[in-house]
Design a protein around this motif. Structure first.
Motif, PDB file in Angstrom:
ATOM      1  N   GLY A   1       0.799 -35.975  -1.282  1.00  0.00           N
ATOM      2  CA  GLY A   1       1.491 -37.115  -1.865  1.00  0.00           C
ATOM      3  C   GLY A   1       0.752 -38.430  -1.807  1.00  0.00           C
ATOM      4  O   GLY A   1       1.375 -39.496  -1.921  1.00  0.00           O
TER       5      GLY A   1
ATOM      6  N   TYR B   1       5.244 -50.187  -0.745  1.00  0.00           N
ATOM      7  CA  TYR B   1       6.254 -49.323  -0.123  1.00  0.00           C
ATOM      8  C   TYR B   1       7.172 -50.183   0.731  1.00  0.00           C
ATOM      9  O   TYR B   1       6.725 -51.104   1.410  1.00  0.00           O
TER      10      TYR B   1
ATOM     11  N   GLN C   1       8.582 -44.186   5.788  1.00  0.00           N
ATOM     12  CA  GLN C   1       9.053 -42.800   5.797  1.00  0.00           C
ATOM     13  C   GLN C   1       8.404 -42.033   4.645  1.00  0.00           C
ATOM     14  O   GLN C   1       8.181 -42.585   3.570  1.00  0.00           O
ATOM     15  N   PRO C   2       8.113 -40.753   4.866  1.00  0.00           N
ATOM     16  CA  PRO C   2       7.523 -39.963   3.776  1.00  0.00           C
ATOM     17  C   PRO C   2       8.551 -39.693   2.679  1.00  0.00           C
ATOM     18  O   PRO C   2       9.763 -39.673   2.926  1.00  0.00           O
ATOM     19  N   ASP C   3       8.065 -39.483   1.493  1.00  0.00           N
ATOM     20  CA  ASP C   3       8.909 -39.090   0.369  1.00  0.00           C
ATOM     21  C   ASP C   3       9.452 -37.690   0.656  1.00  0.00           C
ATOM     22  O   ASP C   3       8.680 -36.804   1.040  1.00  0.00           O
ATOM     23  N   PRO C   4      10.753 -37.459   0.481  1.00  0.00           N
ATOM     24  CA  PRO C   4      11.314 -36.121   0.756  1.00  0.00           C
ATOM     25  C   PRO C   4      10.622 -34.999  -0.022  1.00  0.00           C
ATOM     26  O   PRO C   4      10.475 -33.898   0.493  1.00  0.00           O
ATOM     27  N   LYS C   5      10.167 -35.284  -1.238  1.00  0.00           N
ATOM     28  CA  LYS C   5       9.447 -34.260  -2.012  1.00  0.00           C
ATOM     29  C   LYS C   5       8.130 -33.902  -1.328  1.00  0.00           C
ATOM     30  O   LYS C   5       7.755 -32.737  -1.260  1.00  0.00           O
ATOM     31  N   ASP C   6       7.440 -34.910  -0.785  1.00  0.00           N
ATOM     32  CA  ASP C   6       6.190 -34.650  -0.072  1.00  0.00           C
ATOM     33  C   ASP C   6       6.444 -33.811   1.179  1.00  0.00           C
ATOM     34  O   ASP C   6       5.654 -32.933   1.523  1.00  0.00           O
TER      35      ASP C   6
END
Length: 154
Positions: free
Chosen positions: A59, A100, A104-109
């Protein structure tokens, strides 16, 4: 020559930050290394009895979907003993964090990195590679044995 000297110094485990297969994203991360060089490094690590781990960031901004989706196939083909696929974290103060609002990471990533980890670890090529390393014994074989045991935990 460097890997040979590292092996003589009893270095037995190295993680290589591949990060991404996307040339533009790789250049922006300061890692404009070709995939052929990574292949050669993993081959030489194996020849020098060094347990190798490829690390990928899932990502990264500017990473293409095509490059992202090829990461598992590349890891299988390139020959590291293990691979880790980690979701991109836009940590405050890093160049990629601009724009950003959270670190927090993107849930898709997160979902993709988990799927890629499972796909790599459960793939017959990975299992065979690790089983062969176990059969040769030594410290690399012990690392491979632990990796196989961890594969069964997922």
């Amino acid at each position: 020559a460097l890997l040979t000297e590292m092996s003589k110094a009893r270095i037995r485990r190295i993680t290589v930050g591949v990060e991404t297969l996307d040339p533009l994203a790789a250049k922006k991360t300061g890692k404009p290394i070709t995939i052929d060089i990574y292949r050669e490094v993993f081959r030489k690590m194996s020849a020098n009895d060094i347990f190798s781990i490829a690390s990928f960031i899932v990502g990264l901004p500017d990473e293409t979907t095509a490059a992202r989706e090829k990461s598992v196939a590349f890891a299988l083909d390139a020959g590291p003993d293990a691979a880790h696929f980690l979701p991109f974290l836009p940590l405050i103060g890093t160049p990629y964090a601009k724009g950003y609002t959270t670190c927090q990471p993107d849930p898709k990533d997160v979902r993709d990195s988990a799927a890629y980890n499972t796909a790599f670890r459960k793939h017959p090529t990975t299992i065979l590679r690790l089983t062969n390393a176990v059969s040769k014994g030594g410290i690399r074989g012990l690392f491979a044995e632990k990796a196989l045991m961890n594969n069964n935990c997922q």
